[in-house]
Design an enzyme around this catalytic site. Structure first.
Site, PDB file in Angstrom:
ATOM      1  N   LYS A 200      57.465  53.130  31.191  1.00 24.04           N
ATOM      2  CA  LYS A 200      57.156  53.051  32.374  1.00 24.04           C
ATOM      3  C   LYS A 200      57.217  51.308  32.870  1.00 24.04           C
ATOM      4  O   LYS A 200      57.759  50.783  32.054  1.00 24.04           O
ATOM      5  CB  LYS A 200      55.050  52.516  32.465  1.00 24.04           C
ATOM      6  CG  LYS A 200      54.718  51.863  33.643  1.00 24.04           C
ATOM      7  CD  LYS A 200      52.849  52.388  33.017  1.00 24.04           C
ATOM      8  CE  LYS A 200      52.912  51.519  34.372  1.00 24.04           C
ATOM      9  NZ  LYS A 200      51.117  50.775  34.495  1.00 24.04           N
ATOM     10  N   LYS A 252      57.541  56.815  34.257  1.00 26.04           N
ATOM     11  CA  LYS A 252      57.421  55.954  35.454  1.00 26.04           C
ATOM     12  C   LYS A 252      57.650  54.797  35.685  1.00 26.04           C
ATOM     13  O   LYS A 252      57.787  53.990  35.455  1.00 26.04           O
ATOM     14  CB  LYS A 252      55.555  55.474  35.385  1.00 26.04           C
ATOM     15  CG  LYS A 252      54.936  55.041  36.600  1.00 26.04           C
ATOM     16  CD  LYS A 252      53.439  54.548  36.378  1.00 26.04           C
ATOM     17  CE  LYS A 252      52.736  54.489  37.373  1.00 26.04           C
ATOM     18  NZ  LYS A 252      51.335  53.979  37.251  1.00 26.04           N
TER      19      LYS A 252
END
Length: 330
Positions: A200, A252
């Site tokens: 992320k 992400k």
């Protein structure tokens, strides 16, 4: 033309008709691969539009149940839930309150759709803290990794008790997957899986999400989310999460990190772990804004975006277009 040697190999033969193109297509995009992220606002009597994400709302509990039922009917197989509480504090206490909005929402959706959808809960404190960070702060105002893990363990137990099929630790704390796995197993929730937000990145594309969760963020998250310049680090994080017990790993954002997604998919594939990718709020907002201005054709752009994420290696995609895209695919 008679002096030009005609080609023997003609790749265009396999593009002549829609049926031919379907016959040889390398990448499948199907409703079952899509997960719908949804926001639920405490105290809301009706859905509240999110201005930077046209078509996306902060749901009331009633509208959330309806949207979940529609997602199941459309052929989706998962929803990811985010809570928007009325009150926040330094420790994010609403995240671990069994009567907190996120935990009530998990129970609501499970009661509405049963096993038709995998109900997932975002396991992070940022929506619930008054400083907007993903963990608790120490005396110097820094995110305290190990103190935060204790809060994550409690969140995992409460979400599992509410009925979550997967929990999604998304705070990028070192060791978070191991702690969450131990907490779940210790509470008798061995069957609850972990969708780890493994790679992320600290991204500029999260802006609309901050509106969606009424973020109180002070400063930035660069000390715990990953540096956009690093790809190998994303693979390392995913492999560490797999060692700690992650059932699914995720990259992400998706679009600006398709190279990372490909690397993570290759590495996770060697040990048989599925890979998810999150088509995030800023990616959604860019397409919606361009389409609203007539600069691109909206439906093909949505499907091309999602297909690109699948082609890069995602087994499943979290996307705000999930229910609508499922209708396109039908």
């Amino acid at each position: 033309m008679s002096d030009i040697q005609r080609p023997v190999v003609r790749p265009r033969r396999l593009r002549t008709t829609p049926a031919m193109r379907d016959l040889v297509a390398e990448t499948e995009l199907a409703a079952r691969q899509l997960v719908l992220p949804m926001f639920v606002r405490e105290g809301a009597g009706e859905p509240v539009p999110i201005s930077s994400m046209p078509g996306v709302v902060q749901h009331s509990r009633d509208s959330l149940r309806k949207a979940a039922a529609e997602a199941a009917e459309a052929g989706l197989r998962g929803v990811m839930l985010f809570g928007v509480p009325e009150r926040k504090d330094a420790s994010g206490s609403g995240a671990t309150d069994p009567d907190g909005i996120l935990n009530l929402a998990i129970a609501d959706v499970v009661a509405e759709v049963g096993d038709a959808l995998v109900v997932m809960g975002d396991l992070c404190l940022d929506e619930f803290t008054d400083h907007g960070h993903c963990g608790v702060l120490d005396a110097a105002g820094r995110v305290d990794n190990d103190a935060t893990l204790e809060r994550y363990a409690e969140m995992a137990r409460v979400q599992a008790a509410a009925g979550a099929g997967l929990v999604g630790p998304s705070g990028m704390m070192d060791g978070q997957v191991a702690v969450v796995r131990a907490a779940l197993d210790g509470a008798g929730h061995e069957d609850v899986g972990i969708l780890a937000y493994s790679a992320k990145y600290a991204s500029a594309f999260y802006g609309p999400f901050r509106e969606a969760v009424d973020s109180s963020l002070q400063g930035d998250r660069r000390t715990y989310q990953q540096d956009a310049r690093n790809a190998r680090e994303g693979v390392r994080e995913a492999l560490l999460d797999i060692e700690e017990g992650a059932d699914i790993v995720m990259v992400k954002p998706a679009l600006a990190y398709l190279d990372v997604l490909r690397r993570v998919a290759d590495a996770a594939g060697e040990v048989g772990v599925p890979v998810a990718a999150y088509n995030i709020s800023g990616e959604y907002a860019m397409v919606e804004a361009a389409a609203a201005n007539g600069w691109i054709d909206r439906e093909p752009a949505i499907l091309e975006t999602l297909t690109a994420i699948r082609r890069a290696g995602a087994d499943m995609i979290l996307t705000y277009w999930a229910t609508e895209a499922a209708a396109f695919l039908r």
